[in-house]
Design a protein around this motif. Structure first.
Motif, PDB file in Angstrom:
ATOM      1  N   VAL A  64      95.867  59.208  23.759  1.00 25.42           N
ATOM      2  CA  VAL A  64      95.171  58.148  22.845  1.00 25.42           C
ATOM      3  C   VAL A  64      95.221  56.795  23.352  1.00 25.42           C
ATOM      4  O   VAL A  64      94.186  55.910  23.591  1.00 25.42           O
ATOM      5  N   THR A  65      96.507  56.472  23.948  1.00 23.43           N
ATOM      6  CA  THR A  65      96.695  55.329  24.558  1.00 23.43           C
ATOM      7  C   THR A  65      95.899  54.979  25.968  1.00 23.43           C
ATOM      8  O   THR A  65      95.258  54.105  26.113  1.00 23.43           O
ATOM      9  N   ALA A  66      95.642  55.925  26.782  1.00 26.06           N
ATOM     10  CA  ALA A  66      94.988  56.019  28.035  1.00 26.06           C
ATOM     11  C   ALA A  66      93.675  55.891  27.737  1.00 26.06           C
ATOM     12  O   ALA A  66      92.668  55.219  28.292  1.00 26.06           O
ATOM     13  N   GLY A  67      93.214  56.870  26.524  1.00 31.78           N
ATOM     14  CA  GLY A  67      91.760  56.697  26.266  1.00 31.78           C
ATOM     15  C   GLY A  67      91.225  55.392  25.699  1.00 31.78           C
ATOM     16  O   GLY A  67      90.176  54.930  26.409  1.00 31.78           O
ATOM     17  N   ALA A  68      91.964  54.796  25.067  1.00 32.06           N
ATOM     18  CA  ALA A  68      91.799  53.471  24.593  1.00 32.06           C
ATOM     19  C   ALA A  68      91.735  52.577  25.518  1.00 32.06           C
ATOM     20  O   ALA A  68      90.874  51.464  25.843  1.00 32.06           O
ATOM     21  N   SER A  69      92.817  52.491  26.578  1.00 32.02           N
ATOM     22  CA  SER A  69      92.762  51.713  27.760  1.00 32.02           C
ATOM     23  C   SER A  69      91.426  51.882  28.680  1.00 32.02           C
ATOM     24  O   SER A  69      90.844  50.826  29.134  1.00 32.02           O
ATOM     25  N   VAL A  70      91.154  52.926  28.846  1.00 27.85           N
ATOM     26  CA  VAL A  70      89.982  53.225  29.847  1.00 27.85           C
ATOM     27  C   VAL A  70      88.700  52.832  29.117  1.00 27.85           C
ATOM     28  O   VAL A  70      87.765  52.468  29.914  1.00 27.85           O
ATOM     29  N   TRP A  71      88.420  52.992  27.851  1.00 28.99           N
ATOM     30  CA  TRP A  71      87.411  52.409  27.001  1.00 28.99           C
ATOM     31  C   TRP A  71      87.583  51.025  27.239  1.00 28.99           C
ATOM     32  O   TRP A  71      86.348  50.424  27.680  1.00 28.99           O
ATOM     33  N   TRP A  72      88.241  50.246  26.997  1.00 29.10           N
ATOM     34  CA  TRP A  72      88.494  48.892  27.192  1.00 29.10           C
ATOM     35  C   TRP A  72      87.890  48.325  28.642  1.00 29.10           C
ATOM     36  O   TRP A  72      87.273  47.448  28.964  1.00 29.10           O
ATOM     37  N   LEU A  73      88.558  49.266  29.805  1.00 26.34           N
ATOM     38  CA  LEU A  73      88.230  48.781  30.922  1.00 26.34           C
ATOM     39  C   LEU A  73      86.693  49.331  31.334  1.00 26.34           C
ATOM     40  O   LEU A  73      85.921  48.437  32.032  1.00 26.34           O
ATOM     41  N   LEU A  74      86.210  50.230  30.974  1.00 24.23           N
ATOM     42  CA  LEU A  74      84.893  50.514  31.507  1.00 24.23           C
ATOM     43  C   LEU A  74      83.809  49.826  30.569  1.00 24.23           C
ATOM     44  O   LEU A  74      82.714  49.731  30.966  1.00 24.23           O
ATOM     45  N   THR A 190      89.526  40.995  47.889  1.00 22.92           N
ATOM     46  CA  THR A 190      90.365  41.535  48.905  1.00 22.92           C
ATOM     47  C   THR A 190      91.515  40.570  48.992  1.00 22.92           C
ATOM     48  O   THR A 190      92.422  40.653  49.948  1.00 22.92           O
ATOM     49  N   SER A 191      91.687  39.672  48.290  1.00 15.52           N
ATOM     50  CA  SER A 191      92.831  38.629  48.343  1.00 15.52           C
ATOM     51  C   SER A 191      93.435  38.725  46.838  1.00 15.52           C
ATOM     52  O   SER A 191      92.865  38.342  45.877  1.00 15.52           O
ATOM     53  N   PRO A 192      94.875  38.746  46.790  1.00 21.66           N
ATOM     54  CA  PRO A 192      95.429  38.696  45.510  1.00 21.66           C
ATOM     55  C   PRO A 192      95.507  37.518  44.704  1.00 21.66           C
ATOM     56  O   PRO A 192      95.522  37.396  43.583  1.00 21.66           O
ATOM     57  N   THR A 193      95.217  36.346  45.580  1.00 23.31           N
ATOM     58  CA  THR A 193      95.159  35.014  44.992  1.00 23.31           C
ATOM     59  C   THR A 193      93.800  34.833  44.165  1.00 23.31           C
ATOM     60  O   THR A 193      93.926  33.935  43.461  1.00 23.31           O
ATOM     61  N   ASN A 194      92.780  35.538  44.168  1.00 19.41           N
ATOM     62  CA  ASN A 194      91.564  35.574  43.557  1.00 19.41           C
ATOM     63  C   ASN A 194      91.893  36.108  42.217  1.00 19.41           C
ATOM     64  O   ASN A 194      91.088  35.757  41.342  1.00 19.41           O
ATOM     65  N   CYS A 195      92.886  36.729  41.871  1.00 12.76           N
ATOM     66  CA  CYS A 195      93.199  37.099  40.558  1.00 12.76           C
ATOM     67  C   CYS A 195      94.452  36.473  40.118  1.00 12.76           C
ATOM     68  O   CYS A 195      95.428  36.699  40.355  1.00 12.76           O
ATOM     69  N   THR A 196      94.245  35.466  39.146  1.00 10.19           N
ATOM     70  CA  THR A 196      95.701  34.888  38.455  1.00 10.19           C
ATOM     71  C   THR A 196      96.391  35.666  37.368  1.00 10.19           C
ATOM     72  O   THR A 196      97.393  35.176  37.056  1.00 10.19           O
ATOM     73  N   GLU A 197      95.735  36.475  36.926  1.00 10.94           N
ATOM     74  CA  GLU A 197      96.179  37.139  35.499  1.00 10.94           C
ATOM     75  C   GLU A 197      95.629  38.552  35.353  1.00 10.94           C
ATOM     76  O   GLU A 197      94.612  38.494  35.644  1.00 10.94           O
ATOM     77  N   TYR A 198      96.315  39.448  34.807  1.00  6.36           N
ATOM     78  CA  TYR A 198      96.119  40.791  34.668  1.00  6.36           C
ATOM     79  C   TYR A 198      96.142  41.174  33.104  1.00  6.36           C
ATOM     80  O   TYR A 198      97.211  40.502  32.651  1.00  6.36           O
ATOM     81  N   ASN A 199      95.193  42.028  32.673  1.00  9.67           N
ATOM     82  CA  ASN A 199      95.128  42.396  31.315  1.00  9.67           C
ATOM     83  C   ASN A 199      95.880  43.718  31.420  1.00  9.67           C
ATOM     84  O   ASN A 199      95.620  44.500  32.200  1.00  9.67           O
ATOM     85  N   PRO A 200      97.091  43.762  30.456  1.00  6.26           N
ATOM     86  CA  PRO A 200      97.924  44.996  30.605  1.00  6.26           C
ATOM     87  C   PRO A 200      97.138  46.076  30.201  1.00  6.26           C
ATOM     88  O   PRO A 200      97.500  47.193  30.531  1.00  6.26           O
ATOM     89  N   ILE A 201      96.155  46.018  29.226  1.00  8.28           N
ATOM     90  CA  ILE A 201      95.202  47.077  28.805  1.00  8.28           C
ATOM     91  C   ILE A 201      94.466  47.928  29.885  1.00  8.28           C
ATOM     92  O   ILE A 201      94.206  48.977  30.284  1.00  8.28           O
ATOM     93  N   PHE A 202      93.939  46.889  30.740  1.00  8.88           N
ATOM     94  CA  PHE A 202      93.120  47.447  31.960  1.00  8.88           C
ATOM     95  C   PHE A 202      94.045  47.727  32.958  1.00  8.88           C
ATOM     96  O   PHE A 202      93.474  48.775  33.619  1.00  8.88           O
ATOM     97  N   ARG A 203      95.183  47.353  33.109  1.00  5.58           N
ATOM     98  CA  ARG A 203      96.037  47.887  33.899  1.00  5.58           C
ATOM     99  C   ARG A 203      96.508  49.213  33.748  1.00  5.58           C
ATOM    100  O   ARG A 203      96.574  50.075  34.560  1.00  5.58           O
TER     101      ARG A 203
END
Length: 473
Positions: A64-74, A190-203
């Protein structure tokens, strides 16, 4: 977006699937109850039901957790705009909490799996009868087969090291991790600096997709290519049993077990290299009988349903057998001790060989195929014997074409181990937001539990087969 409604949907999904899981746990416990010889529901039965339920609920929460996370991502990521989002921290914390609960439950499930597998009854039956003096029959064939069995106890279809390597490669080198950035773009940065914040659900979503994808590809490659063309260790082990003239007798529950028929069609295998090659040549050219238990049959693996009389006799012989290996360190009369130990081994070996040979009038068995429903439920509906007056059921052997005997090995529990590896990875990343750390800890924990399974499995193998532990490498 209504965070409250999505939270409610997650709770509903967990509740509904947990209800189905409750029914599955009841069915599994029912099968265990009938196979274990229990007459009443006791604390042991309740404990088994609890462990089954724990494992199923852990899987449900992860899915359920993975399904909700994948739904948010896609789906949700495309609409991601800071202005349209309220406080989503409560939903993020809920999914993180679910991952923690799932990790704890699945870890308990894996511990239970290891305990089950390392408490089986197992004995290697030696069919060699070519020597006049039975005391001089070589033990090295038995030792060799035991070592091969010891090796495949933790053998798996999915190589965890290789899987984690590719997961890290895709997440960090290909940089799929950038898809979990807090934005509405689906481009690989291609550069990690282009992303300053990650969403834990997307991760969690991208981590689950990557882990599942690499595992499925590896599983298919192993099943369709590796074990068909290169090597199948399970089939190789069964072939080794036949070449060594050794059968394997396993009881995983009180009235239930497995039998691997390794009796050589040549009658003897303790021979020189020339005779071994000639024997294999005769088999290849079909100028000698088959390896199967029945005439003109190649079926060597069987599921066993044994009755109360057989089990009592087995326990009686095993108690005599075990009474000598238990206190061996305190015995001073080594010669007398080893003589009695050998005699106990011969008695148990002779009983099992005579049973398979239909030489014991009191312990008969017959062979039949499993019905369709028996395969679906993985349970054998045992019919009562028509010749018995006391209601005791027959001993029955069922050809095990599905190789369900691998349930006593890691090989047969791949799905449980696969889910545990995934939830470990996602759990660590949910806490630390670091895929590298999640990979390292997943590898370490998998290695620790594999080591525990090897250690206790080796100990059980030594105790139940009369093979000193230092001969198991």
């Amino acid at each position: 977006m209504d965070i409250a409604s999505q939270t409610l949907n997650v709770y509903v999904a967990v509740g509904v699937l947990s209800g189905l899981g409750f029914i599955i746990a009841l069915i599994r416990t029912w099968k265990w109850f009938l196979r274990s010889g229990k007459e009443i529901i006791d604390l042991g039965t309740i404990g088994i039901f609890t462990f089954h339920l724990i494992g199923i609920i852990g899987t449900v929460i992860l899915l359920v957790t993975a399904g909700a996370s994948v739904w948010w991502l896609l789906i949700i990521k495309k609409q991601y705009e800071n202005s349209s989002y309220g406080d989503i921290s409560s939903f993020e914390n809920l999914l993180k909490f679910f991952l923690i609960i799932s990790f704890v439950l699945k870890t308990i499930d894996i511990i239970h799996l290891i305990v089950r597998q390392t408490r089986i009854e197992i004995f290697f039956m030696d069919w060699e009868r070519t020597k006049i003096d039975y005391h001089k029959i070589s033990v090295w064939r038995t030792n060799f087969v035991a070592n091969e069995f010891n090796e495949i106890q933790t053998y798996r279809r999915i190589n965890v090291t290789l899987k984690l390597f590719f997961v890290l490669f895709f997440l960090k080198v290909v940089n799929l991790e950038s898809l979990s950035c807090v934005n509405n773009e689906f481009t690989l940065s291609t550069s990690p600096t282009n992303c300053t914040e990650y969403n834990p659900i997307f991760r969690t979503g991208i981590g689950f997709i990557t882990l599942s994808g690499t595992s499925i590809i590896q599983y298919l490659a192993f099943t369709l290519f590796y074990q068909r063309i290169i090597a199948d260790k399970i089939i190789n082990f069964i072939d080794l049993c036949s070449v060594s003239n050794i059968s394997v007798f396993i009881l995983d529950q009180y009235y239930h077990g497995y039998y691997i028929h390794g009796r050589s069609p040549h009658g003897k295998t303790d021979v020189n290299i020339k005779e071994i090659i000639m024997n294999l040549h005769r088999e290849e050219n079909q100028t000698i009988g088959t390896r199967g238990l029945q005439d003109n049959s190649d079926e060597q693996i069987f599921i066993m349903k044994i009755n109360r009389n057989f089990r009592k006799q087995y326990e009686l012989l095993f108690r005599n057998y075990y009474s000598y290996i238990g206190p061996r360190k305190t015995r001073e009369d080594t010669e007398r001790y080893t003589d009695m130990l050998l005699q106990s081994y011969q008695n148990l070996n002779g009983f099992l060989c005579a049973f398979i040979d239909h030489s014991l009038a009191s312990y008969k068995y017959f062979i039949r195929n499993r019905y369709f429903l028996e395969k679906i439920f993985n349970y054998e509906f045992q019919a009562r014997a028509s010749t018995e007056l006391d209601g005791i059921t027959d001993n029955i052997l069922y050809p095990d074409n599905e190789k369900t005997f691998t349930k006593t090995l890691f090989y047969g529990e791949e799905s449980s181990l696969f889910i545990w590896n995934i939830v470990t990875f996602l759990f660590i990343d949910a806490l630390a937001s670091n895929y590298i750390l999640a990979t390292v800890i997943t590898y370490i924990l998998n290695s620790i539990f594999t080591g525990i399974r090897k250690s206790f499995g080796r100990r059980n193998l030594s105790r139940k087969t009369l093979i000193p532990r230092n001969f198991l490498i």
